[in-house]
Design an enzyme around this catalytic site. Sequence first.
Site, PDB file in Angstrom:
ATOM      1  CB  CYS A 244      -1.417  10.156  -9.070  1.00 26.89           C
ATOM      2  SG  CYS A 244      -0.208   9.628  -7.624  1.00 26.89           S
ATOM      3  CD  GLU A 356       5.393   1.260  -4.545  1.00 25.89           C
ATOM      4  OE1 GLU A 356       5.209   2.464  -5.358  1.00 25.89           O
ATOM      5  OE2 GLU A 356       4.365   1.070  -4.676  1.00 25.89           O
ATOM      6  CB  THR A 392       1.851   1.534  -7.128  1.00 22.10           C
ATOM      7  OG1 THR A 392       2.845   2.545  -6.454  1.00 22.10           O
ATOM      8  CG2 THR A 392       1.136   0.621  -5.935  1.00 22.10           C
ATOM      9  CB  CYS A 420      -1.315   3.270  -9.451  1.00 14.96           C
ATOM     10  SG  CYS A 420      -2.447   4.760  -9.496  1.00 14.96           S
ATOM     11  CB  SER A 448       9.693  11.119  -8.904  1.00 23.43           C
ATOM     12  OG  SER A 448       8.807  10.262  -9.935  1.00 23.43           O
TER      13      SER A 448
END
Length: 512
Positions: A244, A356, A392, A420, A448
């Site tokens: 991304c 995050e 996100t 996002c 991830s």
Amino acid sequence: MNEREHRLVIAIDGPSGAGKSTLAARLAKRLSYVQIDTGAMYRAVAFLMHSACVDPDDTIAVERFCEVVDVRLEDANGVQRVVANGQDVTSQIRTPEMSLLTSRVSALKPVREAMMRAQRAMGSAGGVVLEGRDIGTVVFPDADLKFFLSASLEERGRRRYAELIGKGEQVSLEETIAAVALRDEQDSKRDLAPLRQADDAIAIDSSGMCIEDVLEKMEGYIRQKRQDRKNRMKVILAKRAGFCFGVKRATQMAFEAAVMDKKTYTLGPIIHSPQVVNKLEEMGVRVIKDLETMESGTIIIRSHGVASEEITEAMEKNLEIIDATCPFVKKAQEHVKSLSEAGYGVVVVGDADHPEVQGIVSYGGDKVDVVGSGDEVKKLPKMNKIGIVAQTTQSFENLKNVVSECLLRGGEIRVFNTICDATAVRQEEAKELACQVDCMLVVGGYNSANTRRLSEVCAELQTRTHHIETAAEIDPVWFDGVERVGVTAGASTPKCIIDEVVSRIEEINKSH
Ligand code: DC
């Protein structure tokens, strides 16, 4: 798949007199393919060299000649004509003298290179039957079907003798057999592209067989090959698979820093792709867990961001900071900060263990709660003012659930949709793809979060979903009975890894 994709490249190699030309012409006609008689092309070159008095032993003259030589095979009412440098040479290239000269000329490097280029240009789109000596070994080593046609020397000599007599040539059977033997020797013992059966060629000995029988045998293999092609899995790659915007930006920044020859570190992995992290390590960019031992050098802030205290610590230590935090994550951090400063109890929708989220939370002091779902909101105390921000990579559905629950617990609610778009788009696309295929591969780091989520949403729709990090993990058994396989990848998966996965599937496809 349309029919055009099934148009094959068929190679027929073998010694002279084995019946290649007749069979290639018949096959090409039946399949509506183009026949490419590469022997005729070499013959045309020999004829032109002979006419232009180019000595085959004069390397410079041969090279010059090959720079301008132009040999084409043209169709004239269903009959193939050989046109060399604009001249129709069809009727002059099949004499015994020309056969022997061609055998010599075809061993010259510039001649082979020029003809190979021309043959590849003519055949690469498929729908061709090429006959020669080196088609399956050199010109089209990846040809869809390779035949190696042979027959005993005596039989080939007899066939050639009948052909020459038919044309009114004055030859004896013995000298014709001897000439065929001499060409066999020259063609198979030369250094360049010698006549050789490709390992994966289907050998057919046509001694004692009539043309019809050989043709039928070859057609059987062709039918099978076409069927196999039709049965092959179709691989569909999601359009938005992979990096991304934020990850691409962070990766670029890290690789740019890596070549600067400074002491460079990343605070935690730059992105959640072990392969990218390893590559950077190889280039000298080390991952550190905290800044405790770091006294100087450059620190790269990963795409997921870090805790605000860590930025403060880096500044206090006068470290050079390269902030590769994704701009969308940064926005979420800023919203948490301003909400908590304005007296809101902040609810972050996300995974409390994710770096995050830990970074985002740090911007709100002690006024922040992390919830993974709407249900978890029920455990929170009642609040007057609730500010909501999302990790996100969260799903919109989950954010909506949390907002609904918050409406029951607080008076004033402010919601920042910090999800996002890239994540949502990837998820939507993956869902659509998962419904169209029989097997789904989701590529990306096990660490991830967005890749894991992609894999989850796919698994809900397609039970044959596999989350993999690299192509090496693919088990061919997964594709048993599969007609369509979908591939998608998380936002932190580099293109090269996705490409390797697709190539591996294609490889398995071919060997099935
Ligand atoms: O197939 P043919 O007899 O028309 O071929 C004439 C000569 O050309 C033969 O001696 C070998 C050479 N040739 C070659 O070297 N490579 C090819 N692909 C085709 C023919």
